[in-house]
Scaffold this active site. Structure first.
Site, PDB file in Angstrom:
ATOM      1  N   LYS A 278       1.243  -1.585  -0.192  1.00  0.00           N
ATOM      2  CA  LYS A 278      -0.011   0.310  -0.262  1.00  0.00           C
ATOM      3  C   LYS A 278       0.786   1.625  -0.052  1.00  0.00           C
ATOM      4  O   LYS A 278       2.319   1.255   0.563  1.00  0.00           O
ATOM      5  CB  LYS A 278      -0.756  -0.082   1.044  1.00  0.00           C
ATOM      6  CG  LYS A 278      -0.465   0.392   2.744  1.00  0.00           C
ATOM      7  CD  LYS A 278      -0.921   1.038   3.391  1.00  0.00           C
ATOM      8  CE  LYS A 278      -1.432   2.168   2.536  1.00  0.00           C
ATOM      9  NZ  LYS A 278      -1.018   3.512   3.632  1.00  0.00           N
TER      10      LYS A 278
ATOM     11  N   THR B 285       2.232   6.313   4.593  1.00  0.00           N
ATOM     12  CA  THR B 285       2.978   5.115   5.166  1.00  0.00           C
ATOM     13  C   THR B 285       3.131   4.312   3.998  1.00  0.00           C
ATOM     14  O   THR B 285       2.172   3.727   3.183  1.00  0.00           O
ATOM     15  CB  THR B 285       2.002   4.464   6.403  1.00  0.00           C
ATOM     16  OG1 THR B 285       2.650   5.045   7.105  1.00  0.00           O
ATOM     17  CG2 THR B 285       2.133   3.211   6.711  1.00  0.00           C
TER      18      THR B 285
ATOM     19  N   GLU C  79       0.854   9.344  -4.861  1.00  0.00           N
ATOM     20  CA  GLU C  79      -0.471  11.141  -4.975  1.00  0.00           C
ATOM     21  C   GLU C  79      -0.300  12.022  -5.814  1.00  0.00           C
ATOM     22  O   GLU C  79       0.532  12.672  -6.304  1.00  0.00           O
ATOM     23  CB  GLU C  79      -0.486  11.765  -3.665  1.00  0.00           C
ATOM     24  CG  GLU C  79      -1.140  11.049  -2.343  1.00  0.00           C
ATOM     25  CD  GLU C  79      -1.609  11.230  -0.663  1.00  0.00           C
ATOM     26  OE1 GLU C  79      -1.995  11.329  -0.143  1.00  0.00           O
ATOM     27  OE2 GLU C  79      -0.175  12.483  -0.581  1.00  0.00           O
TER      28      GLU C  79
ATOM     29  N   THR D  32      -9.247  23.447   4.831  1.00  0.00           N
ATOM     30  CA  THR D  32      -9.875  24.796   4.453  1.00  0.00           C
ATOM     31  C   THR D  32     -10.859  24.681   3.850  1.00  0.00           C
ATOM     32  O   THR D  32     -11.088  23.813   2.783  1.00  0.00           O
ATOM     33  CB  THR D  32      -8.982  25.883   4.163  1.00  0.00           C
ATOM     34  OG1 THR D  32      -8.349  24.933   3.324  1.00  0.00           O
ATOM     35  CG2 THR D  32      -7.448  25.686   5.358  1.00  0.00           C
TER      36      THR D  32
END
Lengths: 406, 406
Positions: free
Chosen positions: B182, B193, B279, B406
């Site tokens: 992962k 992680t 990401e 936000t």
């Protein structure tokens, strides 16, 4: 005996007596609005000089030339700088052109070529158009108010010039120390370069001048991270011409301490300005570490936190994300014991002895909307202290550094 | 004698004989669409086991528990993993809860608690809701096809599960080696992680198993960089249950070489999948260095280039920006001589002996639009070789890591 150190309104590199500067547009900078791109700094009096340079193994020929010049141990008189082309990765021609730039600046000023230093910043892998530099030099007029033009002429992706000067007294002589710097963000299309030039009218023993610069650079410029990348051309130079007629400043004296302190204040100011103007930045990040096992550990921890993409993204998002601070501390290599660590954001304690404490999240988020976000990490292991400076990571950074070619 | 290594269609961690897995939604993962968040791996037969762990000084109690369990030198039987909460920075409760998780998994499977390993990933500074984990465990059904569910249950910001298995022969025994992993991207709101779990039905000498895992992890997982940040919880575990009835594999043998090679292929596959799913990533970046003065230097150079924000931004912009490659090489600390360096982008030479060569820019830009961009740096100094994997830096990365509060 040393007096107080005062910042000079509108201070710059030509604030110290006996320094002149001038700049022109020679045609090297094709990407910026502020078109000055070639400049010269000159001192009528011979100067003690010192430098610190990039540690990269891939480096500009200008770095090599400056190291050779400073190793001569003779006084320096001048400095020539161009922005737009870095004179790096061009083979032997790079060295030839760097030496030629010093020769041209010497011809213009009446100095000897070996009394002139040289810096370049800009794209790499492109040879310097020496004809443009030769013609540009003819147009430069040197004068005692040339500092602001010089500060603009060394800019690349900087959005504003960075300049400062301080005044202080040594042995009843008024001393000035001024400096300029240019951006640690990258420039189109290839390079990040940090350049800073400092001048003082103090008389300073050359060996002490180098010692001061090395120490202060480690505390300031070397604690700055905009994106973790460092350049082939990074250079800081200082010239001290003695026009203030003080007794030459040496180490282990009150005057030496005052000078070191003034240098620290000037370099800290310029470092903060460099961080604040990092590419795409919306926040200045200050990371203060204390209680580290050693100064080296404190520097490692502070710099790792300040340069973490996750911490930088959290600051952009005004997110009091102490988990990312702990993660960066943990991977920094600095000795740390989780159960001893206290964390503060802009003065508000958010973690004590390794455990998060209840804090008013909205209040901390509001604090983080200020243009400056300070993290303090107390490690409670020893006496090591350090400060690092950085800026947040924004979409704008990615756009600046990716979008220009397609 | 070892045969060929073949990838198994649909292979996963339960492809090797004698391993069962199961997963459920216990209520820990509140941020992901794929809701499985608690899982167990179990072997009927006792297993040789080995692990490699984060080098961070701030680490999850799960890391401590696993290190203690492996240090016992006794066979392991099971592994329990939760995603959603990292069980990190919660003081002494973290260790208590980690041990309790192994006790609960042992109760369920009939193993002893000290035969069970444990991992957590997710937000830090929050205690595990043990009641949810206890209830969740009741719902888990272990079966021989549970690998894909387990691969999903360990995900955090991963956009897809990562699983693979290979088959090969040792001493006329058919051996399977499977694994899952992962993401090395961060998860809401705190943590990056990397977890990877490997299982094999080979019998392997425990000391050799650890040696293989340590060496292969250095070549694969430790050469992966998504954003330069590493985690408090990073863990790789391997369990070998001997169900294939081969003679236990040891070092210095053909079987040992075959096993190491299979492990390398599985871990390389998972590492590439982790980089590809970084990401916000739109490109997998592969950096191959050869001719370095040493393997360490090659690794340093490859990893520095793969993790440079400037290189990553250039890949996002499909910009054949060799200047940034040279900059990153120069600052890596690896020995390099500019005038010896050759650079290739997806097989096209763009710099030879330290000088840019004319290349068809549009063609290279087109090549860089492929989902995988490979940089090769030939240093011509020695025999050191290494490969590093990373992904590009996109606006999406900044948005994921800044915009959620936000």
């Amino acid at each position: 005996m040393a007096g107080e150190i005062e910042f000079v309104d509108g201070g710059t590199i030509t604030t110290p007596q006996g320094f002149m500067a001038g700049a022109t547009y020679a045609g090297l900078k094709t990407f910026a609005e502020d078109k000055l791109d070639l400049c010269v700094l000159f001192s009528e009096l011979p100067c003690a000089a010192a430098g610190v340079f990039t540690r990269s193994t891939v480096r500009s020929s200008t770095v090599t030339v400056n190291q050779e010049r400073l190793a001569q141990g003779i006084p320096m008189r001048g400095l020539i700088v161009n922005a737009g082309i870095a004179n790096t990765c061009v083979g032997e021609q790079g060295y030839i052109d760097a030496v030629e730039m010093t020769r041209l600046a010497a011809l213009k000023t009446g100095a000897m070529p070996e009394e002139v230093l040289v810096c370049s910043t800009g794209i790499i892998g492109v040879e310097l158009p020496m004809a443009l530099i030769r013609d540009g030099l003819d147009q430069i007029e040197l004068h005692g108010n040339g500092g602001p033009d010089m500060a603009r002429a060394i800019m690349t992706t900087d959005t504003r010039p960075k300049e400062v000067a301080v005044a202080f007294e040594v042995d009843e002589c008024q001393i000035h120390l001024g400096g300029i710097a240019k951006g640690s963000g990258m420039i189109h299309p290839n390079m990040a370069t940090m350049l800073s030039f400092l001048a003082t009218d103090a008389a300073v023993e050359p060996a002490f001048l180098q010692q001061c610069l090395s120490q202060v650079a480690d505390e300031t410029y070397n604690m700055l991270s905009v994106d973790g990348d460092s350049s082939t051309n990074d250079t800081v130079l200082v010239m001290a011409n003695g026009a203030a007629h003080n007794h030459p400043i040496s180490g282990g004296t009150m005057a030496g301490e005052a000078f070191m302190d003034a240098l620290r204040q000037v370099c800290t100011h310029l470092t903060r300005e460099l961080a604040r103007d990092g590419e795409g930045a919306s926040h200045l990040i200050v990371v203060e570490v204390d209680g580290a096992a050693s100064t080296d550990d404190a520097r490692l921890a502070a710099k790792t936190v300040a340069s973490s993409n996750l911490v930088k993204s959290a600051v952009y998002g005004t997110d009091p994300n102490w988990g990312r601070l702990m993660m960066a501390l943990g991977r920094s290599g600095a000795a740390a014991e989780e159960e001893k660590v206290d964390l503060f954001i802009n003065g508000v304690c958010i973690m004590e002895a390794g455990k998060p404490i209840p804090f008013h999240r909205d209040a901390v988020v509001s604090l983080m909307k200020q243009p400056e976000v300070t993290f303090r990490l107390r490690l409670h292991l020893g006496e090591g202290e350090a400060t690092a400076w950085g800026c947040d990571l924004t979409e704008e950074y990615v756009i600046i550094n990716s979008a220009y070619t397609t």
